[in-house]
Design a protein around this motif. Structure first.
Motif, PDB file in Angstrom:
ATOM      1  N   GLY A  57       0.722  -1.091  -0.071  1.00 15.95           N
ATOM      2  CA  GLY A  57       0.057  -0.047  -0.091  1.00 15.95           C
ATOM      3  C   GLY A  57       0.679   1.339  -0.210  1.00 15.95           C
ATOM      4  N   TYR A  58       1.769   1.349   0.697  1.00 16.78           N
ATOM      5  CA  TYR A  58       2.960   2.405   0.873  1.00 16.78           C
ATOM      6  C   TYR A  58       3.385   2.695  -0.613  1.00 16.78           C
ATOM      7  CZ  TYR A  58       6.903   5.317   2.212  1.00 16.78           C
ATOM      8  OH  TYR A  58       7.758   6.150   2.505  1.00 16.78           O
ATOM      9  N   GLY A  59       3.879   1.575  -1.068  1.00 16.53           N
ATOM     10  CA  GLY A  59       4.475   1.546  -2.488  1.00 16.53           C
ATOM     11  C   GLY A  59       3.247   2.066  -3.718  1.00 16.53           C
ATOM     12  N   TRP A  60       2.197   1.770  -3.445  1.00 20.58           N
ATOM     13  CA  TRP A  60       1.063   2.163  -4.441  1.00 20.58           C
ATOM     14  C   TRP A  60       0.765   3.499  -4.092  1.00 20.58           C
ATOM     15  CZ3 TRP A  60      -1.342  -0.338  -8.151  1.00 20.58           C
ATOM     16  CH2 TRP A  60      -2.656   0.235  -8.476  1.00 20.58           C
ATOM     17  N   ARG A  61       0.850   4.139  -3.086  1.00 14.39           N
ATOM     18  CA  ARG A  61       0.469   5.413  -2.649  1.00 14.39           C
ATOM     19  C   ARG A  61       1.538   6.309  -3.242  1.00 14.39           C
ATOM     20  NH1 ARG A  61      -1.620   2.796   1.615  1.00 14.39           N
ATOM     21  NH2 ARG A  61       0.092   3.223   2.817  1.00 14.39           N
ATOM     22  N   ARG A  62       2.902   5.760  -3.199  1.00 14.23           N
ATOM     23  CA  ARG A  62       3.874   6.669  -3.606  1.00 14.23           C
ATOM     24  C   ARG A  62       4.263   6.405  -5.369  1.00 14.23           C
ATOM     25  NH1 ARG A  62       3.195   7.161   0.897  1.00 14.23           N
ATOM     26  NH2 ARG A  62       2.358   9.035   0.239  1.00 14.23           N
ATOM     27  N   ARG A  66       8.469  -0.351  -8.727  1.00 10.58           N
ATOM     28  CA  ARG A  66       9.577  -1.271  -8.182  1.00 10.58           C
ATOM     29  C   ARG A  66       8.953  -1.794  -6.763  1.00 10.58           C
ATOM     30  NH1 ARG A  66      14.905  -0.824  -5.445  1.00 10.58           N
ATOM     31  NH2 ARG A  66      15.818  -2.774  -5.951  1.00 10.58           N
ATOM     32  N   GLU A  67       8.644  -1.060  -5.983  1.00 11.48           N
ATOM     33  CA  GLU A  67       8.119  -1.436  -4.439  1.00 11.48           C
ATOM     34  C   GLU A  67       6.994  -2.017  -4.725  1.00 11.48           C
ATOM     35  OE1 GLU A  67       9.029  -2.274  -1.015  1.00 11.48           O
ATOM     36  OE2 GLU A  67      10.295  -0.935  -1.770  1.00 11.48           O
ATOM     37  N   ALA A  73       5.440 -10.025  -5.059  1.00 13.33           N
ATOM     38  CA  ALA A  73       6.009 -11.064  -4.956  1.00 13.33           C
ATOM     39  C   ALA A  73       6.088 -11.426  -3.298  1.00 13.33           C
ATOM     40  CB  ALA A  73       7.509 -11.120  -5.402  1.00 13.33           C
ATOM     41  N   ARG A  74       6.473 -10.527  -2.432  1.00  9.93           N
ATOM     42  CA  ARG A  74       6.478 -10.812  -1.236  1.00  9.93           C
ATOM     43  C   ARG A  74       5.101 -11.077  -0.416  1.00  9.93           C
ATOM     44  NH1 ARG A  74      10.570  -7.897  -3.267  1.00  9.93           N
ATOM     45  NH2 ARG A  74      12.724  -7.942  -2.119  1.00  9.93           N
ATOM     46  N   VAL A  75       4.228 -10.515  -0.956  1.00 13.01           N
ATOM     47  CA  VAL A  75       2.848 -11.063  -0.292  1.00 13.01           C
ATOM     48  C   VAL A  75       2.651 -12.498  -0.285  1.00 13.01           C
ATOM     49  CG1 VAL A  75       0.546 -10.760  -0.578  1.00 13.01           C
ATOM     50  CG2 VAL A  75       1.778  -8.605  -0.418  1.00 13.01           C
ATOM     51  N   LEU A  76       2.957 -12.816  -1.759  1.00 12.39           N
ATOM     52  CA  LEU A  76       2.642 -14.249  -2.068  1.00 12.39           C
ATOM     53  C   LEU A  76       3.599 -15.265  -1.292  1.00 12.39           C
ATOM     54  CD1 LEU A  76       2.238 -13.659  -5.906  1.00 12.39           C
ATOM     55  CD2 LEU A  76       0.234 -14.045  -4.287  1.00 12.39           C
ATOM     56  N   GLY A  77       4.815 -14.724  -1.149  1.00 15.64           N
ATOM     57  CA  GLY A  77       5.862 -15.581  -0.500  1.00 15.64           C
ATOM     58  C   GLY A  77       6.011 -15.458   0.990  1.00 15.64           C
ATOM     59  N   ALA A  78       5.659 -14.448   1.787  1.00 13.28           N
ATOM     60  CA  ALA A  78       5.620 -14.376   3.197  1.00 13.28           C
ATOM     61  C   ALA A  78       5.161 -15.386   3.823  1.00 13.28           C
ATOM     62  CB  ALA A  78       5.161 -13.003   3.556  1.00 13.28           C
ATOM     63  N   GLY A  79       3.841 -15.903   3.638  1.00 18.14           N
ATOM     64  CA  GLY A  79       3.375 -16.740   4.236  1.00 18.14           C
ATOM     65  C   GLY A  79       4.123 -17.872   4.401  1.00 18.14           C
ATOM     66  N   GLY A  93      12.335  -6.344   4.359  1.00 23.32           N
ATOM     67  CA  GLY A  93      11.159  -6.452   3.389  1.00 23.32           C
ATOM     68  C   GLY A  93      10.896  -5.627   2.355  1.00 23.32           C
ATOM     69  N   GLY A  94      11.684  -4.680   2.100  1.00 23.91           N
ATOM     70  CA  GLY A  94      11.451  -3.798   0.893  1.00 23.91           C
ATOM     71  C   GLY A  94      12.193  -4.376  -0.289  1.00 23.91           C
ATOM     72  N   ALA A  95      11.561  -4.010  -1.261  1.00 19.97           N
ATOM     73  CA  ALA A  95      12.005  -4.250  -2.646  1.00 19.97           C
ATOM     74  C   ALA A  95      13.697  -4.033  -2.841  1.00 19.97           C
ATOM     75  CB  ALA A  95      11.210  -3.624  -3.795  1.00 19.97           C
TER      76      ALA A  95
END
Length: 117
Positions: A57-62, A66-67, A73-79, A93-95
């Motif tokens: 969300g932070y990346g989207w708002r900015r 790249r973020e 990718a990280r949302v899919l792999g974090a769990g 955790g950042g890109a």
């Protein structure tokens, strides 16, 4: 994380601080709190995924493409990474950091993680 009340409280505090800093347009500070929340969350599936959603969300708002893609990718792999115990320790955790790159943990967070074991 529910059986680790100090860790849960610190995690929630970092997320609140990130939200408040972003609302005040203190963007580097907001991101730093998201990174700290990420470090605290890595061993726990739900909180780990939650932090990556916040980062997305932070990346989207900015409008940071790249973020955004890095966080997808990280949302899919974090769990799975948390569930399998494969999240790289200290990774913020950042890109801008490799998905599998371990990093040093700040001393205050290390003390909390060690105490809540």
């Amino acid at each position: 994380m529910t059986k680790r009340p100090l860790l849960r409280a610190a995690f929630e505090h970092e997320l609140r601080e990130a939200l408040e800093a972003e609302a005040r347009a203190e963007l580097p500070r907001a991101w730093r709190h998201l990174e700290r929340a990420h470090v605290l969350s890595q061993a726990f599936v739900g909180p780990h995924v939650r932090v990556h959603w916040r980062m997305l969300g932070y990346g989207w708002r900015r409008r940071d493409t790249r973020e955004v893609w890095g966080q997808v990718a990280r949302v899919l792999g974090a769990g799975p990474a948390s569930w399998l115990g494969r999240a790289p320790v200290g990774n913020t955790g950042g890109a801008d950091v490799g998905i599998f790159t371990p990093l040093p943990i700040p001393d205050d967070l290390r003390a909390l993680l060690d105490a809540e074991g």
